[in-house]
Design an enzyme around this catalytic site. Structure first.
Site, PDB file in Angstrom:
ATOM      1  N   ALA A  49       2.369  -3.012   0.339  1.00  0.00           N
ATOM      2  CA  ALA A  49       3.689  -3.252   1.303  1.00  0.00           C
ATOM      3  C   ALA A  49       3.215  -3.673   2.587  1.00  0.00           C
ATOM      4  O   ALA A  49       3.979  -4.568   3.253  1.00  0.00           O
ATOM      5  CB  ALA A  49       4.133  -1.695   1.460  1.00  0.00           C
ATOM      6  N   ARG A  88      10.460  -9.963  -2.876  1.00  0.00           N
ATOM      7  CA  ARG A  88      10.212  -8.365  -3.526  1.00  0.00           C
ATOM      8  C   ARG A  88      10.832  -7.612  -3.178  1.00  0.00           C
ATOM      9  O   ARG A  88      10.891  -7.113  -1.665  1.00  0.00           O
ATOM     10  CB  ARG A  88       8.630  -8.194  -3.463  1.00  0.00           C
ATOM     11  N   GLN A 193      -4.614  -2.908 -10.018  1.00  0.00           N
ATOM     12  CA  GLN A 193      -4.823  -2.856  -8.647  1.00  0.00           C
ATOM     13  C   GLN A 193      -6.174  -2.152  -8.403  1.00  0.00           C
ATOM     14  O   GLN A 193      -6.977  -2.286  -7.550  1.00  0.00           O
ATOM     15  CB  GLN A 193      -3.698  -2.436  -7.803  1.00  0.00           C
ATOM     16  N   ASP A 234       5.658   2.265  -0.470  1.00  0.00           N
ATOM     17  CA  ASP A 234       6.256   1.111  -0.426  1.00  0.00           C
ATOM     18  C   ASP A 234       7.703   1.359   0.226  1.00  0.00           C
ATOM     19  O   ASP A 234       8.144   0.369   0.907  1.00  0.00           O
ATOM     20  CB  ASP A 234       6.558   0.621  -1.763  1.00  0.00           C
ATOM     21  N   ASN A 244       6.656   4.102  -4.768  1.00  0.00           N
ATOM     22  CA  ASN A 244       5.459   3.663  -4.786  1.00  0.00           C
ATOM     23  C   ASN A 244       5.032   3.086  -6.350  1.00  0.00           C
ATOM     24  O   ASN A 244       5.807   3.292  -7.225  1.00  0.00           O
ATOM     25  CB  ASN A 244       4.263   4.754  -4.535  1.00  0.00           C
TER      26      ASN A 244
HETATM   27  C1  LIG Z   1      -0.695   0.031   1.298  1.00  0.00           C
HETATM   28  S1  LIG Z   1       0.464   0.668   0.364  1.00  0.00           S
HETATM   29  C2  LIG Z   1       0.355  -0.486  -1.010  1.00  0.00           C
HETATM   30  C3  LIG Z   1       1.329  -0.365  -2.146  1.00  0.00           C
HETATM   31  O1  LIG Z   1       1.684  -1.576  -2.820  1.00  0.00           O
HETATM   32  C4  LIG Z   1       1.179  -1.612  -3.811  1.00  0.00           C
HETATM   33  O2  LIG Z   1       2.168  -2.226  -4.740  1.00  0.00           O
HETATM   34  P1  LIG Z   1       1.933  -3.786  -5.035  1.00  0.00           P
HETATM   35  O3  LIG Z   1       0.393  -3.866  -5.500  1.00  0.00           O
HETATM   36  O4  LIG Z   1       2.771  -4.228  -6.360  1.00  0.00           O
HETATM   37  O5  LIG Z   1       2.197  -4.661  -4.025  1.00  0.00           O
HETATM   38  C5  LIG Z   1       1.197  -0.070  -4.356  1.00  0.00           C
HETATM   39  O6  LIG Z   1       2.584   0.548  -4.404  1.00  0.00           O
HETATM   40  C6  LIG Z   1       0.668   0.648  -3.196  1.00  0.00           C
HETATM   41  O7  LIG Z   1       0.871   1.763  -3.030  1.00  0.00           O
END
Ligand SMILES: CSC[C@H]1O[C@H](OP(=O)(O)O)[C@H](O)[C@@H]1O
Length: 344
Positions: A49, A88, A193, A234, A244
């Site tokens: 995010a 997004r 991730q 998020d 999230n």
């Molecule tokens: C620092 S919060 C990052 C937050 O974003 C991730 O989603 P994505 O990898 O799909 O952008 C995930 O929800 C994380 O908690």
């Protein structure tokens, strides 16, 4: 310090560390337009995010630079901001950054002044995020007892932010304080991730980390192996509901069942003051191929449907604490909720 985004003003490009290839390969994308930044966000070359918000801010600088010589530069800028802001839907930081960039040129007459205003605002957004992360780390690490083992989900480190990280920022600060025994990182299917990014970031910092499959988390909590769960966010509603990465809600339910603190770390830019309840947050659904790749397939077998929501909502009643750079509140206890209100 690891940084996923490098602004190169003389070259007029934003260099993006392509997170789709980490940790096997370090490759930088050179984004020379707002549309290239939009593509990097949509394709998750940059994700997380806060990092998405920072990338969008520099994308806005590329946009204003591209129209500065035009009579109708403001309309051109607005068109590019609308496109960039749509890529997004769940992370509030994208729309929040776009609004900040629009506001930075609102009172400006000359295009060249608008370029300077955008560059200054993007730099402020990036610097403020890093400062917020360090403050979140400092405040959040004080919640943790010495010798703590923390379970974390997805990636919330330097790769997802302007540096240091949110949940990983608390973990890094606890490690610096000597309070952390180690980290259990979930792989975070389907995009991995945790397996590809969090385990790599922590190992690079010499922080003990064990990777688990997502479905092992509850059993490890039941076995007493987890002292706290710390995740990022998020989008957060005024009542403390948290959007999230998919799987966060299940971790919150398991943590409550085993009386384990469930802590959310996020900069105040992740709070959506317009949002009363988390049920109204749009959940991004991504391609089926992300799931089937693990089976060596590019699509579902005939007759099989696929559901791939990328986020879920954890209700406020399961959230022990939300740590922002402005302070800590406890939605589960209804304490400190002024932190989530617009005036905070
Ligand atoms: C620092 S919060 C990052 C937050 O974003 C991730 O989603 P994505 O990898 O799909 O952008 C995930 O929800 C994380 O908690």
């Amino acid at each position: 310090m690891l940084k996923p985004l490098l602004w190169k003003p003389e070259e007029g490009v934003l260099e993006v560390l392509d997170q789709r290839l980490l940790p096997a390969e370090t490759r930088w994308l050179r984004c020379d337009s707002a549309s290239a930044v939009a593509e990097a966000i949509a394709g998750m070359a940059v994700r997380g995010a806060p990092a998405i918000g920072i990338a969008a801010a520099w994308g806005a600088v590329l946009a204003i630079r591209s129209v500065a010589g035009q009579e109708d530069w403001r309309q051109g800028f607005d068109r590019q901001m609308a496109a960039l802001g749509a890529v997004r839907p769940t992370a509030v930081n994208l729309g929040w950054a776009i609004n900040r960039m629009r506001e930075s040129v609102a009172g400006v007459e000359r295009a060249e002044d608008a370029v300077s205003a955008c560059e200054a605002e993007a730099a402020r957004i990036e610097a403020a995020d890093l400062a917020a992360n360090r403050r979140i780390g400092e405040l959040g690490s004080r919640l943790l007892p010495d010798g703590v083992t923390v379970l974390t989900h997805c990636n919330t480190g330097a790769l997802a932010t302007g540096g240091h990280g949110t949940a990983l920022g608390i973990i890094r600060s606890a490690w610096e304080r000597g309070a952390l025994k180690g980290v259990i990182a979930t792989e975070t299917r389907p995009w991995l991730q945790g397996a590809r990014l969090t385990s790599w970031e922590l190992a690079e910092d010499g922080i003990p980390v064990s990777l688990i499959v997502d479905s092992a988390a509850a059993a490890l909590m039941a076995a007493g192996r987890v002292d706290a769960v710390i995740i990022g966010a998020d989008r957060i509603s005024r009542q403390g509901d948290v959007a999230n990465k998919i799987g966060s809600y299940g971790l919150a339910v398991a943590a409550r069942a085993h009386d384990i603190p469930f802590i959310v770390a996020a900069p105040s830019s992740t709070i959506d003051p317009r949002l009363a309840r988390g049920d109204d947050i749009e959940i991004e659904h991504r391609e089926a191929s992300e799931i089937w790749a693990a089976a060596g397939l590019s699509r579902a077998p005939k007759g099989v449907e696929t559901l791939n929501p990328a986020f879920d909502i954890t209700p406020a009643g399961l959230v022990s604490a939300i740590v922002t750079e402005k302070g800590i509140c406890s939605p589960a206890e209804g304490q400190g909720m002024e932190l989530l209100q617009p005036s905070a």
